[in-house]
Design an enzyme around this catalytic site. Structure first.
Site, PDB file in Angstrom:
ATOM      1  N   ARG A   2       4.777   5.222   1.951  1.00 32.04           N
ATOM      2  CA  ARG A   2       5.521   6.470   2.125  1.00 32.04           C
ATOM      3  C   ARG A   2       4.832   7.622   1.409  1.00 32.04           C
ATOM      4  O   ARG A   2       5.437   8.667   1.194  1.00 32.04           O
ATOM      5  CB  ARG A   2       6.957   6.305   1.622  1.00 32.04           C
ATOM      6  CG  ARG A   2       7.092   6.189   0.139  1.00 32.04           C
ATOM      7  CD  ARG A   2       8.543   6.235  -0.319  1.00 32.04           C
ATOM      8  NE  ARG A   2       9.169   4.929  -0.285  1.00 32.04           N
ATOM      9  CZ  ARG A   2      10.152   4.596   0.548  1.00 32.04           C
ATOM     10  NH1 ARG A   2      10.613   5.473   1.403  1.00 32.04           N
ATOM     11  NH2 ARG A   2      10.675   3.404   0.516  1.00 32.04           N
ATOM     12  N   ARG A   8       3.648  14.588  -6.665  1.00 28.16           N
ATOM     13  CA  ARG A   8       3.404  13.899  -7.930  1.00 28.16           C
ATOM     14  C   ARG A   8       2.021  14.273  -8.459  1.00 28.16           C
ATOM     15  O   ARG A   8       1.043  14.312  -7.714  1.00 28.16           O
ATOM     16  CB  ARG A   8       3.520  12.386  -7.754  1.00 28.16           C
ATOM     17  CG  ARG A   8       3.498  11.621  -9.066  1.00 28.16           C
ATOM     18  CD  ARG A   8       4.127  10.247  -8.917  1.00 28.16           C
ATOM     19  NE  ARG A   8       3.455   9.407  -7.953  1.00 28.16           N
ATOM     20  CZ  ARG A   8       3.945   8.239  -7.506  1.00 28.16           C
ATOM     21  NH1 ARG A   8       5.124   7.817  -7.935  1.00 28.16           N
ATOM     22  NH2 ARG A   8       3.273   7.516  -6.627  1.00 28.16           N
ATOM     23  N   ASP A  19      10.029   3.901   7.428  1.00 27.73           N
ATOM     24  CA  ASP A  19       9.787   5.150   8.146  1.00 27.73           C
ATOM     25  C   ASP A  19       8.836   6.082   7.402  1.00 27.73           C
ATOM     26  O   ASP A  19       8.511   7.163   7.886  1.00 27.73           O
ATOM     27  CB  ASP A  19      11.108   5.879   8.437  1.00 27.73           C
ATOM     28  CG  ASP A  19      11.921   6.165   7.176  1.00 27.73           C
ATOM     29  OD1 ASP A  19      11.348   6.159   6.067  1.00 27.73           O
ATOM     30  OD2 ASP A  19      13.141   6.393   7.295  1.00 27.73           O
ATOM     31  N   GLY A  58       0.854  -1.178   0.000  1.00 27.10           N
ATOM     32  CA  GLY A  58       0.000   0.000   0.000  1.00 27.10           C
ATOM     33  C   GLY A  58       0.890   1.228   0.000  1.00 27.10           C
ATOM     34  O   GLY A  58       2.114   1.143  -0.131  1.00 27.10           O
ATOM     35  N   ASP A  67       2.547  -3.918  -8.537  1.00 23.08           N
ATOM     36  CA  ASP A  67       2.100  -2.728  -7.803  1.00 23.08           C
ATOM     37  C   ASP A  67       2.728  -1.465  -8.355  1.00 23.08           C
ATOM     38  O   ASP A  67       2.369  -0.362  -7.935  1.00 23.08           O
ATOM     39  CB  ASP A  67       2.400  -2.867  -6.306  1.00 23.08           C
ATOM     40  CG  ASP A  67       3.876  -3.103  -6.028  1.00 23.08           C
ATOM     41  OD1 ASP A  67       4.375  -4.158  -6.443  1.00 23.08           O
ATOM     42  OD2 ASP A  67       4.524  -2.237  -5.410  1.00 23.08           O
TER      43      ASP A  67
END
Length: 488
Positions: A93, A176, A125, A90, A252
């Site tokens: 980040r 993006r 992270d 998923g 993905d």
């Protein structure tokens, strides 16, 4: 043109089942600042470039402020990674912030990459580093300049937030912009988790928002799959013709719109090597340059299987056959343009294969060979070997091929426009890994001028740019052997 606060926002993805994502807000970056802003992408969403000078721009896209109208969401999907199914994927980040609706009703996703931990971060992270953000930022410009379908990047926000990779680096966010962030893995997630009603809802959403003309056909889901196969074929043919290796073609990372998506350890060919592996972590060579067409077929087969609640085997097979046919046709078309050929002839396949063998045998720079060839008239071909002296250690084999190429050109009805066509399909400038690395090293010292310069030539890679010859030269030896991993 509008300011950030006057854009028209929507959040249509939030209308899909809750299982497809989690609402979450970005985690703030420490002392954020603007690294770079792309005015050409701003124009796509009708955003005025002066917005980049507004402090609120940095605050919003660093997680330090919110913007009314956006509803951030971490998307849930899964996929096959290096051929193995992984259900635990998923947006680990990134966040889909929302959608911008332009005055002509075009929908653009706004996505923040590097926004902090999400429920799908696993052990990560949730951050992106400046290094990887610059690579994707420049790559999206380069691919659009080459005429290849891609996601876009509006800006990079830097920070003082430390993150640990192979060494301590600073965190950044990439903004993006693209038509859709839906991946093959979204459908795989719903299929493998048994959510077939939701899978149909997602297919209906894709048709409504991206393939509206298919809604009234007799078999809209079959036509949707065929359209995805078609767009993927166009993209892969373009990659192969220009010498681009993606590096991580997991399902993905495959866009349902045939967009070049999720730039990681990508690379453009320097010396022609069909077995080129750009990803340091790809130990088996699964995603080598010459494997990309077959891997795309494998990925489309995985998508077809995930769509079996909506499609029968015949419809899936038809879509996959369309991919293979379209890929062959488009790649042949692209290569003919690179050689300035307008007609199809029986000798062409041997002419092409012998050229590739020649380039591989002599370790010839792929882009520079074609660019050099695109300036040589037909009458000068027999005497042109000296023009390739920097590329070939020995030109005797080249001379034989050039003679055959000249004979092939005699079969063309009109040679007058050949060089102009070739120069518009053989770029002078590509984003070589060493150029990206130099831009990264400068940026890490606070100097962004090289990003500016590369942006200019990469946006128009077929043009001649005064004072930019250094970016079109052969790469240094060290530049051909950079190791790029998935780490971002």
């Amino acid at each position: 043109m509008k300011t950030l606060s006057t854009l028209t926002f929507a959040n249509s993805y939030c209308d899909l089942p809750d299982t497809l994502g989690t609402r979450i807000t970005p985690q703030p970056l420490d002392n954020p600042f603007l690294v770079h802003f792309n005015p050409l992408v701003a124009e796509k969403i009708e955003l005025t470039s002066i917005t980049a000078l507004d402090p609120s721009f940095v605050d919003v896209f660093s997680g330090n402020a919110t913007l009314v109208g956006l509803s951030p969401l971490a998307m849930k999907y899964c996929g096959h990674q290096f051929g193995q199914y992984n259900p635990d994927l998923g947006d680990g980040r990134g966040l889909l912030l929302g959608e911008v609706i332009t005055s002509n009703s075009i929908k653009w996703d706004l996505h923040l990459k590097g926004s902090g931990k999400t429920p799908y971060s696993r052990t990560g992270d949730g951050r992106a580093v400046l290094r990887s953000s610059i690579r994707e930022y420049l790559a999206s410009v380069a691919m659009e300049g080459l005429g290849i379908a891609t996601t876009h990047a509006l800006a990079i926000i830097g920070s003082e937030t430390p993150v640990a990779r192979e060494k301590i680096e600073t965190a950044a966010t990439l903004i993006r912009v693209t038509e859709s962030h839906l991946r093959f893995g979204h459908f795989e997630y719903l299929f493998y988790s048994g959510q077939h009603a939701e899978l149909q809802q997602l297919a209906d959403y894709v048709i409504e928002h991206h393939f509206a003309e298919l809604a009234t056909t007799d078999s809209p889901y079959a036509e949707m799959f065929k359209q995805i196969c078609h767009r993927t074929a166009i993209m892969i043919a373009a990659w192969q013709a220009v010498g681009f290796a993606h590096g991580v073609m997991n399902t993905d990372n495959m866009s349902i719109l045939g967009l070049t998506f999720d730039y990681g350890p990508f690379g453009f060919l320097d010396d022609y090597d069909p077995h080129y592996i750009c990803n340091h972590s790809d130990y088996s060579g699964r995603y080598a340059f010459d494997q990309q067409p077959s891997i795309a077929l494998w990925n489309l087969s995985a998508l077809g299987y995930a769509l079996t609640p909506l499609l029968d085997k015949t419809e899936i097979d038809h879509g996959l056959e369309h991919y293979q046919h379209q890929l062959q046709q488009q790649y042949s078309h692209n290569m003919r343009q690179k050689l300035g050929l307008t007609l199809t002839n029986d000798v062409d396949s041997v002419l092409f294969s012998d050229l590739f063998q020649l380039l591989q045998q002599h370790h010839v720079d792929y882009s520079l060979f074609f660019r050099t060839l695109s300036y040589i008239t037909m009458t000068d071909l027999p005497h042109s070997c000296s023009l390739f002296s920097e590329l070939f250690p020995c030109t005797s084999d080249l001379k034989k091929w050039l003679d055959r190429y000249q004979q092939r050109l005699l079969l063309e009805p009109n040679d007058n426009q050949r060089l102009a066509v070739m120069q518009q399909h053989n770029p002078k400038y590509i984003l070589r890994n060493y150029l990206a690395q130099q831009a990264i090293e400068k940026a890490q010292q606070g100097d962004y001028k090289l990003i500016d310069q590369l942006m200019t030539v990469l946006a128009r890679p077929f043009d001649e740019h005064k004072h930019a010859e250094v970016f079109a030269q052969l790469p240094p030896h060290w530049g051909k052997h950079l190791e790029i991993s998935c780490s971002s």
